[in-house]
Design an enzyme around this catalytic site. Structure first.
Site, PDB file in Angstrom:
ATOM      1  CB  ALA A  11       4.901   5.699   6.073  1.00  0.00           C
ATOM      2  CB  CYS A  12       2.828   6.063  11.072  1.00  0.00           C
ATOM      3  SG  CYS A  12       1.635   6.285  12.396  1.00  0.00           S
TER       4      CYS A  12
END
Length: 143
Positions: A11-12
């Protein structure tokens, strides 16, 4: 193939860009999604030491329970901060990459190039479109 491990959060964006740079060097790393499979205490301590950083430098503040837990309070000792990281793995800053050439917290993502055993294989752009590697595999200096 050289052994490379990335402690990754898909998600980063920084973590995804770092993974992209590793793959652009022709390597396929072992990917540890540390939010699902957090490191144990010994591994976390070794990663921090191998990065040459303090526990506080690896403690992620943004988008974590950092403020709610009041972790900026200097009363917290390193051992206690590690306990928080183990209980809330989102507090571990990412991505951390381990290669035969070293261990690094790769923020910004270009930091990974300092420890990759193979050069970049071609052009690479970050997700936001920023060109960081040219067609010859050379780093594009910014600014």
């Amino acid at each position: 193939m050289t052994a490379i491990t990335i402690y990754h959060n898909p998600a980063c964006g920084t973590s995804r860009n770092t993974l992209g740079l590793i793959r652009n060097s022709g390597q396929e790393p072992t990917i540890i999604e540390y939010l699902q499979t957090p490191p144990d205490r010994a591994t976390l301590l070794r990663l921090i030491a191998d990065c040459g950083l303090s526990v506080r430098e690896v403690l992620r503040q943004k988008e974590t329970p950092y403020d709610a837990l009041q972790l900026d309070d200097p009363k917290w000792r390193d051992e206690q901060l590690i306990d928080f990281m183990l209980k809330h793995p989102i507090l571990i800053n990412r991505p951390i990459v381990v290669t035969p050439l070293g261990t690094r917290l790769c923020r910004p993502s270009e930091e990974v190039m300092e420890i990759l055993p193979q050069p970049q294989q071609g052009a690479f752009r970050k997700e936001d479109g920023e060109a960081v590697i040219d067609a010859k595999g050379q780093r594009i200096e910014q600014g």
